[in-house]
Design an enzyme around this catalytic site. Structure first.
Site, mmCIF file in Angstrom:
data_model
loop_
_atom_site.group_PDB
_atom_site.id
_atom_site.type_symbol
_atom_site.label_atom_id
_atom_site.label_comp_id
_atom_site.label_asym_id
_atom_site.label_seq_id
_atom_site.Cartn_x
_atom_site.Cartn_y
_atom_site.Cartn_z
ATOM 1 N N LYS A 159 72.375 -112.420 -4.858
ATOM 2 C CA LYS A 159 72.319 -111.068 -4.279
ATOM 3 C C LYS A 159 72.884 -111.086 -2.855
ATOM 4 O O LYS A 159 73.562 -110.147 -2.430
ATOM 5 C CB LYS A 159 70.881 -110.523 -4.268
ATOM 6 N N TYR B 263 68.776 -116.409 -7.811
ATOM 7 C CA TYR B 263 68.790 -114.931 -7.738
ATOM 8 C C TYR B 263 69.018 -114.424 -6.313
ATOM 9 O O TYR B 263 69.983 -113.693 -6.070
ATOM 10 C CB TYR B 263 67.512 -114.344 -8.367
HETATM 11 N N1 LIG Z 1 63.230 -104.441 -9.927
HETATM 12 C C1 LIG Z 1 63.116 -104.650 -8.635
HETATM 13 O O1 LIG Z 1 62.003 -104.769 -8.105
HETATM 14 C C2 LIG Z 1 64.329 -104.737 -7.775
HETATM 15 C C3 LIG Z 1 64.141 -104.872 -6.394
HETATM 16 C C4 LIG Z 1 65.263 -104.946 -5.570
HETATM 17 C C5 LIG Z 1 66.530 -104.864 -6.110
HETATM 18 N N2 LIG Z 1 66.694 -104.749 -7.441
HETATM 19 C C6 LIG Z 1 68.081 -104.654 -7.944
HETATM 20 O O2 LIG Z 1 68.212 -103.424 -8.634
HETATM 21 C C7 LIG Z 1 69.153 -103.547 -9.681
HETATM 22 C C8 LIG Z 1 68.539 -103.047 -10.972
HETATM 23 O O3 LIG Z 1 67.407 -103.830 -11.246
HETATM 24 P P1 LIG Z 1 66.373 -103.449 -12.385
HETATM 25 O O4 LIG Z 1 65.036 -103.879 -11.936
HETATM 26 O O5 LIG Z 1 66.604 -102.055 -12.831
HETATM 27 O O6 LIG Z 1 66.825 -104.460 -13.509
HETATM 28 P P2 LIG Z 1 67.114 -104.217 -15.063
HETATM 29 O O7 LIG Z 1 67.266 -105.546 -15.673
HETATM 30 O O8 LIG Z 1 66.112 -103.290 -15.635
HETATM 31 O O9 LIG Z 1 68.506 -103.463 -15.027
HETATM 32 C C9 LIG Z 1 69.713 -104.117 -14.881
HETATM 33 C C10 LIG Z 1 70.700 -103.499 -15.832
HETATM 34 O O10 LIG Z 1 71.953 -104.198 -15.680
HETATM 35 C C11 LIG Z 1 72.464 -104.442 -16.958
HETATM 36 N N3 LIG Z 1 73.319 -105.624 -16.956
HETATM 37 C C12 LIG Z 1 72.913 -106.913 -16.828
HETATM 38 N N4 LIG Z 1 73.981 -107.717 -16.943
HETATM 39 C C13 LIG Z 1 75.055 -106.933 -17.132
HETATM 40 C C14 LIG Z 1 76.420 -107.174 -17.334
HETATM 41 N N5 LIG Z 1 76.907 -108.423 -17.378
HETATM 42 N N6 LIG Z 1 77.250 -106.135 -17.490
HETATM 43 C C15 LIG Z 1 76.772 -104.864 -17.482
HETATM 44 N N7 LIG Z 1 75.485 -104.568 -17.309
HETATM 45 C C16 LIG Z 1 74.628 -105.589 -17.148
HETATM 46 C C17 LIG Z 1 71.255 -104.655 -17.858
HETATM 47 O O11 LIG Z 1 71.591 -104.451 -19.224
HETATM 48 C C18 LIG Z 1 70.288 -103.650 -17.297
HETATM 49 O O12 LIG Z 1 70.375 -102.428 -17.979
HETATM 50 C C19 LIG Z 1 69.569 -105.014 -9.725
HETATM 51 O O13 LIG Z 1 70.812 -105.160 -9.104
HETATM 52 C C20 LIG Z 1 68.486 -105.722 -8.934
HETATM 53 O O14 LIG Z 1 68.972 -106.880 -8.307
HETATM 54 C C21 LIG Z 1 65.634 -104.663 -8.297
HETATM 55 C C1 LIG Z 2 50.905 -115.872 -8.333
HETATM 56 C C2 LIG Z 2 51.623 -115.229 -9.487
HETATM 57 C C3 LIG Z 2 50.811 -115.248 -10.728
HETATM 58 C C4 LIG Z 2 52.064 -113.834 -9.123
HETATM 59 C C5 LIG Z 2 53.220 -113.381 -9.995
HETATM 60 C C6 LIG Z 2 53.861 -112.162 -9.396
HETATM 61 C C7 LIG Z 2 55.382 -112.308 -9.371
HETATM 62 C C8 LIG Z 2 55.876 -112.387 -10.807
HETATM 63 C C9 LIG Z 2 56.001 -111.151 -8.598
HETATM 64 C C10 LIG Z 2 55.463 -111.102 -7.145
HETATM 65 C C11 LIG Z 2 56.567 -110.484 -6.293
HETATM 66 C C12 LIG Z 2 57.650 -110.080 -7.285
HETATM 67 C C13 LIG Z 2 59.070 -109.921 -6.771
HETATM 68 C C14 LIG Z 2 59.162 -108.882 -5.651
HETATM 69 O O1 LIG Z 2 58.422 -107.716 -5.957
HETATM 70 C C15 LIG Z 2 60.548 -108.476 -5.350
HETATM 71 C C16 LIG Z 2 61.595 -108.746 -6.156
HETATM 72 C C17 LIG Z 2 62.959 -108.369 -5.678
HETATM 73 C C18 LIG Z 2 63.882 -107.922 -6.756
HETATM 74 O O2 LIG Z 2 65.199 -107.936 -6.279
HETATM 75 C C19 LIG Z 2 63.767 -108.658 -8.050
HETATM 76 C C20 LIG Z 2 62.335 -108.806 -8.491
HETATM 77 C C21 LIG Z 2 61.479 -109.470 -7.433
HETATM 78 C C22 LIG Z 2 61.974 -110.896 -7.206
HETATM 79 C C23 LIG Z 2 59.988 -109.493 -7.927
HETATM 80 C C24 LIG Z 2 59.840 -110.439 -9.140
HETATM 81 C C25 LIG Z 2 58.385 -110.658 -9.547
HETATM 82 C C26 LIG Z 2 57.539 -111.163 -8.382
HETATM 83 C C27 LIG Z 2 58.003 -112.537 -7.922
#
Ligand SMILES: NC(=O)c1ccc[n+]([C@@H]2O[C@H](COP(=O)([O-])OP(=O)(O)OC[C@H]3O[C@@H](n4cnc5c(N)ncnc54)[C@H](O)[C@@H]3O)[C@@H](O)[C@H]2O)c1
Ligand SMILES: CC(C)CCC[C@@H](C)[C@H]1CC[C@H]2[C@@H]3[C@H](O)C=C4C[C@@H](O)CC[C@]4(C)[C@H]3CC[C@]12C
Length: 369
Positions: A163, A159
């Site tokens: 990214k 992952y």
């Molecule tokens: N959730 C977090 O904490 C977090 C933190 C940093 C960055 N991000 C980034 O933010 C973005 C959104 O994340 P999120 O948490 O909303 O995730 P999410 O899984 O809720 O949303 C992702 C969306 O992308 C769509 N998707 C996946 N594969 C696809 C494909 N092949 N074609 C078209 N659509 C597709 C999914 O259906 C979904 O609706 C991602 O790029 C993720 O890397 C998320």
């Molecule tokens: C010790 C374990 C039981 C704790 C489990 C928590 C774990 C699932 C959480 C902790 C931190 C979380 C990630 C973090 O908030 C930031 C990101 C960046 C984003 O791009 C995608 C999601 C992610 C990796 C979170 C995923 C869930 C994590 C690892």
């Protein structure tokens, strides 16, 4: 506000617009981008909530499609002025193969860039991640760092690797000539751990706590700070960046911005308790209940079980060596780059963000409230 010549002229495309962040970006655009004429929402899975948006003054077009399919992306991008690319495969639990993660996150992003170039779309905002920087495989802390803080960003997990590659593609594409001869202007936003209404992992922790009789057991020391940012503020940053990219192309093009707000610096679990506590859960222990070596052992065991069981079933628990390392390594940001470059101020205070998130947890099915 937009000048009248530009009022309701623009076509925006949001990829991944039905995801956790994407839905907030979509709703924020409809509320706060007066220049919108059409909003295209492109996602693999379209949500039923899109229907309610179709009655407003902005034309909302839902497009079911896959970012890995270049022709589908090209058709969605044609005629758009701005693309906000949030679609991604967010998987740190081993649900998808490394190849699939690469295909969606890297090839999908390349398809979006090529579609912009071919269609003459000039503005591209990419949702990157703090994971592009760290925590790295050495577990080095990143303590309240900013976009210029030196840090060894070395990754092995699919992952963060995907990214980082995708972010580089987006930044390198800045300045490429699009159809018609104008330069492509790109930038990347790097959220830390996003929380708020719709956050699946918060939902999972809440239900786990209910199953355990209203308790969660501390696994991470309270001293490990984990960066968090409210989803509404991340969405607002996307809207602002997209709006300002045209006027401030020379300054903002090719730049990265961490997403930040006034959320407090806390450990992952203590932060979750800000919402789960008022919803009736208790975090047991002032220190982790299990010693770290045992958690490392259990995480490795989970990884082994995942591998052994793969032919039969998908075993993907929250605890694995990667999630343990991320949760146990301090990674927080302290920056004002977004404020300096495009005037960003968080739209939601910490109190608002907290209240909104608590209300959402309380409204969840099975809630004790
Ligand atoms: N959730 C977090 O904490 C977090 C933190 C940093 C960055 N991000 C980034 O933010 C973005 C959104 O994340 P999120 O948490 O909303 O995730 P999410 O899984 O809720 O949303 C992702 C969306 O992308 C769509 N998707 C996946 N594969 C696809 C494909 N092949 N074609 C078209 N659509 C597709 C999914 O259906 C979904 O609706 C991602 O790029 C993720 O890397 C998320
Ligand atoms: C010790 C374990 C039981 C704790 C489990 C928590 C774990 C699932 C959480 C902790 C931190 C979380 C990630 C973090 O908030 C930031 C990101 C960046 C984003 O791009 C995608 C999601 C992610 C990796 C979170 C995923 C869930 C994590 C690892």
């Amino acid at each position: 506000m937009a000048d009248s010549a530009q009022a309701q002229k623009l076509v925006y495309l949001v990829t991944g617009g039905c995801g956790f962040l994407g839905e907030h970006v979509v709703r924020m655009l409809l509320q706060r981008e007066p220049r919108l004429r059409e909003l295209r929402i492109f996602d693999l899975h379209l949500g039923p909530w899109l229907e309610e948006l179709k009655t407003g003054p902005v034309q909302v077009t839902a497009i079911q499609g896959d970012v890995t399919q270049a022709h589908e992306v090209a058709a969605a991008v044609a005629g758009a002025h701005v693309v906000i690319h949030t679609a991604g495969l967010v998987d740190v639990f081993g649900r998808a193969s490394p190849e699939t993660i690469h295909e969606v996150n890297v090839q999908g992003t390349q398809n979006v860039i090529e579609a912009c170039v071919q269609a003459g779309t000039q503005f591209l905002v990419y949702t990157s991640s703090m994971e592009v920087v760290g925590p790295n495989i050495k577990g080095h802390p990143f303590y309240r760092g900013n976009e210029d803080t030196p840090y060894e960003a070395i990754h092995r997990h699919p992952y963060p690797c995907s990214k980082a590659l995708a972010e580089r593609l987006v930044l390198e594409a800045n300045g490429r000539k699009v159809r018609g001869g104008l330069p492509l202007v790109t930038c990347a936003l790097r959220p830390t751990g996003i929380y708020g209404e719709g956050h699946q992992i918060m939902r999972d922790f809440y239900h786990q706590g209910l199953r355990l009789g209203g308790r969660l057991f501390r696994a991470v020391p309270a001293s490990v700070e984990h960066g968090r940012v409210y989803v509404g503020n991340v969405a607002w940053m996307h809207v602002l960046v997209a709006r300002e990219l045209e006027q401030r192309a020379a300054l903002m093009g090719g730049q990265v911005y961490f997403c930040y707000d006034k959320s407090p610096y806390k450990s992952y679990e203590d932060f979750n308790m800000e919402f789960l506590g008022p919803c009736g859960l208790r975090l047991v222990g002032t220190r982790p209940l299990l010693p770290y070596w045992l958690l490392v052992f259990l995480a490795a065991l989970n990884a082994l079980l995942q591998w052994l069981l793969r032919p039969l079933l998908l075993y993907a628990p929250l605890l694995n060596p990667y999630t343990l390392a991320v949760a146990n390594t301090t990674f927080t940001v302290s920056t004002n780059k977004a404020q300096r470059h495009f005037g960003y101020e968080p739209l939601f205070s910490w109190e608002d963000s907290r209240t909104r998130t608590i209300r959402w947890v309380q409204a969840m099915e099975g809630s004790v409230q």
